[in-house]
Scaffold this motif. Sequence first.
Motif, PDB file in Angstrom:
ATOM      1  N   VAL A 164      90.579 -22.647  38.982  1.00 16.21           N
ATOM      2  CA  VAL A 164      89.150 -22.531  38.683  1.00 16.21           C
ATOM      3  C   VAL A 164      88.405 -23.630  39.425  1.00 16.21           C
ATOM      4  CG1 VAL A 164      87.402 -22.682  36.863  1.00 16.21           C
ATOM      5  CG2 VAL A 164      89.563 -21.502  36.429  1.00 16.21           C
ATOM      6  N   THR A 165      87.343 -23.236  40.128  1.00 14.46           N
ATOM      7  CA  THR A 165      86.477 -24.192  40.829  1.00 14.46           C
ATOM      8  C   THR A 165      85.026 -23.818  40.558  1.00 14.46           C
ATOM      9  OG1 THR A 165      86.469 -22.842  42.838  1.00 14.46           O
ATOM     10  CG2 THR A 165      88.130 -24.588  42.705  1.00 14.46           C
ATOM     11  N   GLY A 166      84.141 -24.733  40.809  1.00 10.03           N
ATOM     12  CA  GLY A 166      82.710 -24.468  40.705  1.00 10.03           C
ATOM     13  C   GLY A 166      82.251 -24.022  39.332  1.00 10.03           C
ATOM     14  N   THR A 211      84.855  -6.547  43.875  1.00  6.12           N
ATOM     15  CA  THR A 211      84.878  -7.492  45.000  1.00  6.12           C
ATOM     16  C   THR A 211      85.747  -8.698  44.687  1.00  6.12           C
ATOM     17  OG1 THR A 211      82.875  -8.547  44.159  1.00  6.12           O
ATOM     18  CG2 THR A 211      82.591  -6.827  45.824  1.00  6.12           C
ATOM     19  N   ASP A 212      86.331  -9.247  45.729  1.00  4.76           N
ATOM     20  CA  ASP A 212      87.133 -10.471  45.670  1.00  4.76           C
ATOM     21  C   ASP A 212      88.369 -10.340  44.788  1.00  4.76           C
ATOM     22  OD1 ASP A 212      85.190 -11.688  47.335  1.00  4.76           O
ATOM     23  OD2 ASP A 212      83.985 -12.186  45.584  1.00  4.76           O
ATOM     24  N   THR A 213      88.839  -9.097  44.599  1.00  3.24           N
ATOM     25  CA  THR A 213      90.086  -8.850  43.868  1.00  3.24           C
ATOM     26  C   THR A 213      90.918  -7.843  44.644  1.00  3.24           C
ATOM     27  OG1 THR A 213      89.169  -7.019  42.553  1.00  3.24           O
ATOM     28  CG2 THR A 213      88.996  -9.237  41.616  1.00  3.24           C
ATOM     29  N   LYS A 260      86.790 -15.236  43.270  1.00  4.37           N
ATOM     30  CA  LYS A 260      86.138 -14.277  42.379  1.00  4.37           C
ATOM     31  C   LYS A 260      85.222 -15.003  41.405  1.00  4.37           C
ATOM     32  CE  LYS A 260      85.403 -10.345  40.330  1.00  4.37           C
ATOM     33  NZ  LYS A 260      84.488  -9.433  40.981  1.00  4.37           N
ATOM     34  N   VAL A 261      83.947 -14.611  41.364  1.00  2.00           N
ATOM     35  CA  VAL A 261      82.984 -15.193  40.424  1.00  2.00           C
ATOM     36  C   VAL A 261      83.071 -14.439  39.101  1.00  2.00           C
ATOM     37  CG1 VAL A 261      80.550 -15.622  39.939  1.00  2.00           C
ATOM     38  CG2 VAL A 261      81.426 -15.949  42.257  1.00  2.00           C
ATOM     39  N   LEU A 262      83.278 -15.184  38.027  1.00  2.00           N
ATOM     40  CA  LEU A 262      83.277 -14.629  36.677  1.00  2.00           C
ATOM     41  C   LEU A 262      82.117 -15.255  35.916  1.00  2.00           C
ATOM     42  CD1 LEU A 262      87.088 -14.799  35.792  1.00  2.00           C
ATOM     43  CD2 LEU A 262      85.819 -12.913  36.834  1.00  2.00           C
ATOM     44  N   ALA A 309      76.786 -18.996  32.312  1.00  2.00           N
ATOM     45  CA  ALA A 309      77.745 -19.930  32.915  1.00  2.00           C
ATOM     46  C   ALA A 309      78.681 -19.134  33.819  1.00  2.00           C
ATOM     47  CB  ALA A 309      78.533 -20.658  31.832  1.00  2.00           C
ATOM     48  N   THR A 310      79.059 -19.719  34.953  1.00  2.41           N
ATOM     49  CA  THR A 310      79.944 -19.042  35.902  1.00  2.41           C
ATOM     50  C   THR A 310      81.072 -19.968  36.321  1.00  2.41           C
ATOM     51  OG1 THR A 310      78.630 -19.749  37.801  1.00  2.41           O
ATOM     52  CG2 THR A 310      78.087 -17.595  36.830  1.00  2.41           C
ATOM     53  N   LEU A 311      82.060 -19.372  36.961  1.00  4.30           N
ATOM     54  CA  LEU A 311      83.148 -20.120  37.589  1.00  4.30           C
ATOM     55  C   LEU A 311      83.758 -19.240  38.662  1.00  4.30           C
ATOM     56  CD1 LEU A 311      85.783 -18.640  36.190  1.00  4.30           C
ATOM     57  CD2 LEU A 311      85.364 -20.301  34.388  1.00  4.30           C
TER      58      LEU A 311
END
Length: 166
Positions: free
Chosen positions: A40-42, A122-124, A138-140, A148-150
């Motif tokens: 997990v980043t960002g 996308t991104d999966t 992948k943004v969740l 909130a995102t990660l």
Amino acid sequence: MKSLLKTCVALAATSVLLVACGGGNDDDPTPSNEPGVLTVTGASVDALNGVYGNGTINLTDVDKRNPVGSVPELCSFKFDGLGKVGSAALAFGDIRYRPDATGLHQVFVTFDGKEYGSGEPTDTTVARDSNQIRFSNKVLTASDGSNATLRVNGIIPMRPNRPFGC
């Protein structure tokens, strides 16, 4: 005749116990002997950033369901047992994809008690040949309405004994 009666009673008692104890039900992930890791980043919540997956992952079997209504036929499974390296935080989730699709339909992952998800493919990647789901930046988004995102990178394995198309 008594032997047959005893056998029938024993089978009935076993069936009742299995139903009462959840036997035969694959709703809870079990050890897979497969590694899984998510990075997990960002994250909007800085404490969630890090590597989740310090060993093997627990998985359910992949199920194929065709619900009534507007929801498409889906392959789905759950995972848990992803401990955050250097922390007591855990990650677990629910992955859903359409038969023969190359990306996810939906994904929900809970990191340290907060659920994040996405309904975009996308991104999966659904990599059936290697029994893996892959995430690439992948943004969740949090499902609690906080926005909130990660970002997630990594691999979640799938059990190889999947229904046709899954």
